[in-house]
Design a protein around this motif. Structure first.
Motif, PDB file in Angstrom:
ATOM      1  N   UNK A 150      24.276 -21.560 -35.431  1.00  0.00           N
ATOM      2  CA  UNK A 150      24.058 -22.076 -34.073  1.00  0.00           C
ATOM      3  C   UNK A 150      24.738 -21.165 -33.063  1.00  0.00           C
ATOM      4  N   UNK A 151      25.946 -20.713 -33.411  1.00  0.00           N
ATOM      5  CA  UNK A 151      26.691 -19.819 -32.519  1.00  0.00           C
ATOM      6  C   UNK A 151      25.902 -18.520 -32.291  1.00  0.00           C
ATOM      7  N   UNK A 152      25.340 -17.995 -33.372  1.00  0.00           N
ATOM      8  CA  UNK A 152      24.568 -16.752 -33.265  1.00  0.00           C
ATOM      9  C   UNK A 152      23.347 -16.970 -32.375  1.00  0.00           C
ATOM     10  N   UNK A 153      22.666 -18.101 -32.565  1.00  0.00           N
ATOM     11  CA  UNK A 153      21.494 -18.399 -31.740  1.00  0.00           C
ATOM     12  C   UNK A 153      21.875 -18.477 -30.263  1.00  0.00           C
ATOM     13  N   UNK A 154      23.002 -19.133 -29.997  1.00  0.00           N
ATOM     14  CA  UNK A 154      23.430 -19.265 -28.602  1.00  0.00           C
ATOM     15  C   UNK A 154      23.774 -17.893 -28.019  1.00  0.00           C
ATOM     16  N   UNK A 155      24.397 -17.044 -28.824  1.00  0.00           N
ATOM     17  CA  UNK A 155      24.749 -15.697 -28.359  1.00  0.00           C
ATOM     18  C   UNK A 155      23.504 -14.880 -28.039  1.00  0.00           C
ATOM     19  N   UNK A 156      22.486 -15.000 -28.905  1.00  0.00           N
ATOM     20  CA  UNK A 156      21.242 -14.243 -28.696  1.00  0.00           C
ATOM     21  C   UNK A 156      20.612 -14.660 -27.372  1.00  0.00           C
ATOM     22  N   UNK A 157      20.519 -15.984 -27.159  1.00  0.00           N
ATOM     23  CA  UNK A 157      19.879 -16.461 -25.928  1.00  0.00           C
ATOM     24  C   UNK A 157      20.716 -16.116 -24.704  1.00  0.00           C
ATOM     25  N   UNK A 158      22.043 -16.198 -24.828  1.00  0.00           N
ATOM     26  CA  UNK A 158      22.913 -15.880 -23.685  1.00  0.00           C
ATOM     27  C   UNK A 158      22.763 -14.407 -23.317  1.00  0.00           C
ATOM     28  N   UNK A 211      23.402  -5.741 -30.180  1.00  0.00           N
ATOM     29  CA  UNK A 211      23.314  -5.722 -31.629  1.00  0.00           C
ATOM     30  C   UNK A 211      22.134  -6.576 -32.007  1.00  0.00           C
ATOM     31  N   UNK A 212      21.512  -6.299 -33.118  1.00  0.00           N
ATOM     32  CA  UNK A 212      20.376  -7.112 -33.523  1.00  0.00           C
ATOM     33  C   UNK A 212      20.895  -8.313 -34.289  1.00  0.00           C
ATOM     34  N   UNK A 213      21.653  -9.135 -33.532  1.00  0.00           N
ATOM     35  CA  UNK A 213      22.335 -10.275 -34.152  1.00  0.00           C
ATOM     36  C   UNK A 213      21.364 -11.166 -34.890  1.00  0.00           C
TER      37      UNK A 213
END
Ligand code: GTP
Ligand code: MG
Length: 267
Positions: free
Chosen positions: A49-57, A32-34
């Motif tokens: 912050x959670x979204x950023x971590x998800x994108x990088x993960x 998804x283009x989170x």
């Protein structure tokens, strides 16, 4: 929006739903283009912050797939990063001219718009694929996976990835490369390593380009090298002029040595 750096990523095909892409290396996956949601109104800082971590993960998972792909095939993949106009494409065209008789080379080009760089690479006679990121500020590992599917680089070959010209965001995104190579031209000022430390910290090699212009500038190369090592004591540094060819031999020797290491074929 780029949820990592906040500078406004968004793909040219901007939309907000998840979808599947089949990969011919044996699986399909969702993405998804989170990142595009990261600046949506009403999101708490914690959620951001959670979204950023998800994108990088998520990116790191695709990067691991790419690294496995390269490792198993003995392919050396390099991620060329820099600010706009440091000479990445020029360095590539000159490098390809010197190596293409002996080494199979493929190039993935990243720019916000136009296919100009891919066209410059194709003019040298090697395969190149252009990725346009639209408002996006960096290439991501998922897009590289798709590019590899269509390019099918040869075993034991060299894959260059020219990232979007930007000294900030590409530092956070692993593409599965063996090394990030940061190109800094002498016209940019010697303080760039300490102003943009993430990029110089993420890189294993720094190329100081356009040395032919040194007589016309106040650029202090010694100071620049000291700054780069201050940020990253492990960084290797080569100075060259892609225009005149001065210093190119060391770069070509570095490339061949790294390719030889990669040809061992890592699991
Ligand atoms: N004098 C001099 N000019 C150079 C050298 N290398 C590149 N240039 C010039 O710098 C300008 C930008 O070069 P590019 O190769 O397009 O730079 P780039 O990093 O690929 O640019 P983007 O893809 O837009 O980020 C061009 O006018 C090149 O001719 C060099 O070693 N010396
Ligand atoms: Mg370029």
């Amino acid at each position: 929006m780029c949820g990592i750096c906040g500078c406004g990523e968004g793909h040219s095909h901007s939309h907000d739903h998840d979808h599947d892409h089949p990969h011919d290396h044996g699986h399909s996956h969702n993405h998804g283009h989170d990142a595009e949601h990261a600046h949506a109104p009403g999101l708490s800082p914690k959620r951001m912050v959670q979204i950023e971590q998800d994108i990088l993960a998520k990116n790191n998972r695709y990067a691991a797939e790419n690294r496995h792909y390269f490792g198993g095939r003995g392919i050396l993949a390099l991620n060329l990063v820099s600010s706009p106009g440091s000479g990445k494409t020029t360095l590539l065209t000159k490098t390809i001219a010197r190596l293409k008789e002996d080494i199979a080379i493929t190039v993935i080009e990243g720019d916000q718009q136009t296919a100009r760089d891919a066209e410059r690479i194709r003019a040298t006679g090697v395969q190149a694929l252009q990725i346009n990121t639209g408002k996006g500020c960096h290439l991501d590992a998922h897009r590289i996976g798709h590019a590899l599917e269509s390019l099918q680089p040869k075993d034991h070959s060299l894959v260059f990835i020219e990232n979007v010209g930007n000294l900030v965001c590409p530092s956070a995104f692993d593409l599965g490369e063996a090394h990030k190579v940061v190109i800094l031209s002498v016209t940019e000022g010697e303080d760039k390593p300490i102003k943009y430390p993430d990029m110089f910290h993420a890189a294993d090699l720094m190329i100081l380009n356009k040395t032919d212009l040194l007589p016309y500038l106040d650029f202090d190369a010694g100071q620049c090298i000291q700054y780069a090592k201050q940020v990253n004591p492990r960084i290797r540094i080569l100075s060259l002029s892609a225009k005149t060819g001065e210093g190119m031999d060391s770069w070509l020797r570095w490339l061949k040595a790294e390719l030889e290491l990669q040809r061992i074929g890592y699991a």
